[in-house]
Design a protein around this motif. Structure first.
Motif, PDB file in Angstrom:
ATOM      1  N   LEU A 181       0.825  -1.206   0.000  1.00  0.00           N
ATOM      2  CA  LEU A 181       0.000   0.000   0.000  1.00  0.00           C
ATOM      3  C   LEU A 181       0.861   1.259   0.000  1.00  0.00           C
ATOM      4  O   LEU A 181       0.603   2.214  -0.746  1.00  0.00           O
ATOM      5  CB  LEU A 181      -0.923  -0.013   1.218  1.00  0.00           C
ATOM      6  N   LEU A 182       1.907   1.273   0.812  1.00  0.00           N
ATOM      7  CA  LEU A 182       2.771   2.450   0.912  1.00  0.00           C
ATOM      8  C   LEU A 182       3.615   2.650  -0.340  1.00  0.00           C
ATOM      9  O   LEU A 182       4.005   3.780  -0.655  1.00  0.00           O
ATOM     10  CB  LEU A 182       3.689   2.312   2.132  1.00  0.00           C
ATOM     11  N   GLN A 183       3.895   1.590  -1.060  1.00  0.00           N
ATOM     12  CA  GLN A 183       4.752   1.682  -2.233  1.00  0.00           C
ATOM     13  C   GLN A 183       4.011   2.067  -3.504  1.00  0.00           C
ATOM     14  O   GLN A 183       4.609   2.179  -4.564  1.00  0.00           O
ATOM     15  CB  GLN A 183       5.472   0.344  -2.438  1.00  0.00           C
ATOM     16  N   GLU A 184       2.707   2.292  -3.408  1.00  0.00           N
ATOM     17  CA  GLU A 184       1.952   2.714  -4.577  1.00  0.00           C
ATOM     18  C   GLU A 184       2.210   4.173  -4.926  1.00  0.00           C
ATOM     19  O   GLU A 184       2.057   4.575  -6.078  1.00  0.00           O
ATOM     20  CB  GLU A 184       0.454   2.490  -4.346  1.00  0.00           C
ATOM     21  N   TYR A 185       2.590   4.980  -3.931  1.00  0.00           N
ATOM     22  CA  TYR A 185       2.804   6.408  -4.152  1.00  0.00           C
ATOM     23  C   TYR A 185       4.219   6.796  -3.751  1.00  0.00           C
ATOM     24  O   TYR A 185       4.822   6.201  -2.848  1.00  0.00           O
ATOM     25  CB  TYR A 185       1.794   7.236  -3.357  1.00  0.00           C
ATOM     26  N   LEU A 186       4.716   7.814  -4.437  1.00  0.00           N
ATOM     27  CA  LEU A 186       6.046   8.350  -4.169  1.00  0.00           C
ATOM     28  C   LEU A 186       5.907   9.709  -3.501  1.00  0.00           C
ATOM     29  O   LEU A 186       5.238  10.600  -4.034  1.00  0.00           O
ATOM     30  CB  LEU A 186       6.835   8.486  -5.469  1.00  0.00           C
ATOM     31  N   TYR A 187       6.508   9.844  -2.321  1.00  0.00           N
ATOM     32  CA  TYR A 187       6.590  11.141  -1.643  1.00  0.00           C
ATOM     33  C   TYR A 187       7.968  11.721  -1.960  1.00  0.00           C
ATOM     34  O   TYR A 187       8.988  11.139  -1.612  1.00  0.00           O
ATOM     35  CB  TYR A 187       6.404  10.983  -0.140  1.00  0.00           C
ATOM     36  N   LEU A 188       7.963  12.855  -2.639  1.00  0.00           N
ATOM     37  CA  LEU A 188       9.189  13.426  -3.149  1.00  0.00           C
ATOM     38  C   LEU A 188       9.304  14.877  -2.716  1.00  0.00           C
ATOM     39  O   LEU A 188       8.373  15.666  -2.900  1.00  0.00           O
ATOM     40  CB  LEU A 188       9.199  13.328  -4.676  1.00  0.00           C
ATOM     41  N   ASN A 189      10.448  15.220  -2.137  1.00  0.00           N
ATOM     42  CA  ASN A 189      10.713  16.592  -1.711  1.00  0.00           C
ATOM     43  C   ASN A 189      11.617  17.244  -2.760  1.00  0.00           C
ATOM     44  O   ASN A 189      12.793  16.912  -2.879  1.00  0.00           O
ATOM     45  CB  ASN A 189      11.380  16.600  -0.336  1.00  0.00           C
ATOM     46  N   VAL A 190      11.036  18.156  -3.528  1.00  0.00           N
ATOM     47  CA  VAL A 190      11.778  18.854  -4.578  1.00  0.00           C
ATOM     48  C   VAL A 190      11.893  20.321  -4.180  1.00  0.00           C
ATOM     49  O   VAL A 190      10.893  21.047  -4.147  1.00  0.00           O
ATOM     50  CB  VAL A 190      11.086  18.729  -5.948  1.00  0.00           C
TER      51      VAL A 190
END
Length: 484
Positions: A181-190
Motif C-alpha cells: 500500500l505504501l509503495q503505490e505512491y512516491l513522496y518526493l521533496n523537490v
C-alpha cells in the motif's frame, strides 16, 4: 387309493412346505395339518432381513448397506492431524493482546493482529512465547497508523518523512500488505516542496529514468547495510517540476520564454525524461511547404542535437548560391528523427553569439564563422555520424531566400550591403585567405537558423535566417541600462 395312503400323501406335502422354515430358532411353531402357522405363533423381527427385492437395493437404508473404505495414506493422516492440532492451538479471534510500543500500550484482538498475514512479527511472537504482552522499542506515533491498518482502516501519510518511517516499520514487522500500500505512491521533496505522486506516472516517459531506476530501488528497499536510507530530497526548482508533472499527466506545457525553455530542458535531462527532452528540443517544428519534395523540418539548438537520432543523409537538389556566384549544389540533407514517432525531419540548427568573418575579393564574397570549443565538438560529432570524411566546413553558405537583418534593418543580401555601404565595416588585409587581394571584416552573429548539409564530404551550414551587428558602435547601442 385308500384313505390311509391319501392321508400319508397329504402329510408328506405338508412337511415339504415347511422345510424352507427350517431355522435353528428356539421358539415353537404350531402348524395345522395344512402347514399354516396359527395366529398366536411369534415370528422374530429379523426373520426376513436377508430377503430383499433386487429392484430396491438403491433405496435400502444406510444401516443395511455394507460400506468399504480405502485406507488413508500416512502423509494425509499427518496433514489432517496437523490441521486439527493447529485449530486446537489457534487463539480465539477476540482474544486481546497488549503491545507496548515506546512505553505506550496498544490492545488489539487476535483477529486484527493476523489481518496482515497470515504470518507477521506479532503472530509469530505470540505463538512462540505463549504470552499476551509484548514490549517494542519503536515510535508509538508511527505505530498508531499501523494499528489503524491492522484494524482494517485506510491510512495515508502526511509527508515524505512519515511515509518513509511507516515503510521502515512495515518492513520491520513483516506487514507485506501495508508495504504494498505504501509503495503505490512516491513522496518526493523537490526544493522544499513535497509531492505525492503515483509510481505509474513516471512510467509514461519510458521505463528507464531517474525515478524508475535508482530512486525506486532506494525508496522501496529502505534497509541497507548502513541503516535506513533517508527520504529523497532533490535540490531542483519545484515550479519547473510542476510543469514536468503536468506534462506526464497529459497536459501541454506553456513555454513562456527562452529562459523557461532552457530551464525546463535542463531538468528534463536531469530526470532522464527522454520523451519530454525530445519534445522541448523539437518544440519549434515547421513544414517546408514550398517546392517539390519538401518535408517536415525540426529546429534545434546546435548543442541540443542528439547524434543518435540522426538518420542517413538524403540527397536533395537545393539552390544555394555562394553569395555573388550563383551555383546549384547537389546537397545531402541531414535527417533527424524524433524519439516518440521516429518520423524523419530535415535538421535545422540555431547558432548564436558567434563571430562571423566577411572575406571579399574582386569577384567573390564568402562568410566564415568562428565557433567556440563546445560548438566545434558538436559539429565534429555530426560529421562523424554523417560519415563526412573531410570534417567540418567553416564556410557558411547563404540560402537564396535567406532573411537577413543587420543592425535591426532588413537587407536583401550581404553583397548589397557591401556595395552600398549600408553596414559599418572596418576592412583589413587578410593574410590567411588563399583568395587574391582578399580583405576581411567582422560581423557579430547574434543568432542564425541554418540547415545542416553534407557538401563535398564536409558538414556545411546553410543560413536561412540570420541577425547580425556590424560594429562595436551598433553593439553598444543595444546595451541596456540597469533599472533604477
Amino acid at each position: 387309493m385308500n384313505e390311509q395312503e391319501e392321508s400319508n400323501k397329504k402329510q408328506k406335502t405338508s412337511n415339504e412346505s415347511t422345510d424352507f422354515l427350517n431355522f435353528d430358532y428356539d421358539f415353537p411353531l404350531d402348524t395345522t395339518a395344512s402347514g399354516i402357522p396359527q395366529e398366536n405363533s411369534s415370528i422374530p423381527e429379523d426373520l426376513f432381513m436377508f430377503v430383499t427385492d433386487t429392484n430396491d437395493i438403491n433405496t435400502a437404508p444406510e444401516s443395511s448397506v455394507i460400506k468399504t473404505t480405502k485406507p488413508i495414506p500416512q502423509q494425509q493422516q499427518q496433514q489432517q492431524h496437523q490441521q486439527q492440532q493447529k485449530k486446537s492451538t489457534e487463539p480465539p479471534n477476540q482474544g486481546v493482546y497488549t503491545i507496548v510500543v515506546g512505553g505506550k500500550p496498544f490492545r488489539l484482538s487476535w483477529e486484527s493482529l493476523k489481518s496482515d498475514g497470515p504470518s507477521n512479527f506479532f503472530v509469530e511472537y505470540f505463538k512462540k512465547k505463549k504470552t499476551r504482552v509484548m514490549h517494542i522499542d519503536r515510535d508509538p506515533d508511527i505505530f498508531e497508523f499501523i494499528v489503524r491498518h491492522l484494524r482494517g482502516y485506510y491510512i495515508r501519510s502526511t509527508d515524505d518523512i512519515q511515509n518513509q518511517s511507516l515503510l521502515y516499520d512495515a518492513t520491520y514487522f513483516g506487514l507485506n500488505r501495508l508495504k504494498k500500500l505504501l509503495q503505490e505512491y512516491l513522496y518526493l521533496n523537490v526544493g522544499g516542496r513535497v509531492f505525492r505522486l503515483p509510481w505509474t506516472l513516471f512510467q509514461k516517459d519510458g521505463t528507464h529514468n531517474f525515478f524508475t531506476g535508482p530512486l525506486m530501488h532506494s525508496l522501496l528497499s529502505p534497509h541497507t547495510t548502513e541503516g535506513n536510507s533517508p527520504p529523497i530530497y532533490i535540490d531542483r526548482d519545484p515550479d519547473i517540476f510542476v510543469d514536468i508533472v503536468n506534462h506526464l499527466r497529459g497536459y501541454t506545457i506553456h513555454i513562456r520564454d527562452e529562459m523557461h525553455r532552457k530551464n525546463l530542458l535542463k531538468d528534463a535531462q536531469y530526470y532522464v525524461l527522454r520523451q519530454l527532452s525530445d519534445k522541448i528540443l523539437t518544440a519549434q517544428q515547421t513544414v517546408a511547404g514550398f517546392g517539390e519534395g519538401s518535408n517536415a523540418e525540426v529546429l534545434l539548438l546546435l548543442q541540443d542535437v542528439r547524434v543518435a537520432n540522426m538518420l542517413p543523409p538524403k540527397v536533395t537538389n537545393i539552390s544555394i548560391p555562394n553569395l555573388l556566384i550563383s551555383q546549384d549544389w547537389s546537397l545531402t540533407q541531414i535527417q533527424y528523427k524524433r524519439v516518440k514517432d521516429g518520423t524523419p525531419h530535415a535538421l535545422l540548427v540555431q547558432v548564436s553569439d558567434l563571430c562571423m568573418q566577411i572575406h571579399k575579393s574582386a569577384n567573390t564574397v564568402k562568410l566564415m564563422y568562428e565557433m567556440n570549443h563546445a560548438n566545434i565538438k558538436k559539429m565534429n560529432s555530426i560529421a562523424n555520424m554523417a560519415k563526412a570524411t573531410r570534417g567540418v566546413n567553416m564556410e557558411i553558405y547563404i540560402d537564396t531566400y535567406c532573411a537577413i537583418t543587420i543592425d535591426d534593418n532588413q537587407v536583401k543580401s550581404i553583397e548589397y550591403c557591401i556595395d552600398n555601404d549600408l553596414i559599418d565595416t572596418n576592412w583589413e588585409v587578410c593574410k590567411k585567405c588563399d583568395m587574391e587581394d582578399c580583405q576581411m571584416s567582422r560581423l557579430i552573429l547574434q543568432r542564425a537558423i541554418c540547415g545542416v548539409h553534407l557538401v563535398d564530404n564536409m558538414i556545411t551550414l546553410c543560413a536561412l535566417r540570420l541577425e547580425a551587428i556590424s560594429s562595436r558602435f551598433r553593439l553598444n547601442l543595444k546595451r541596456e541600462f540597469l533599472s533604477g
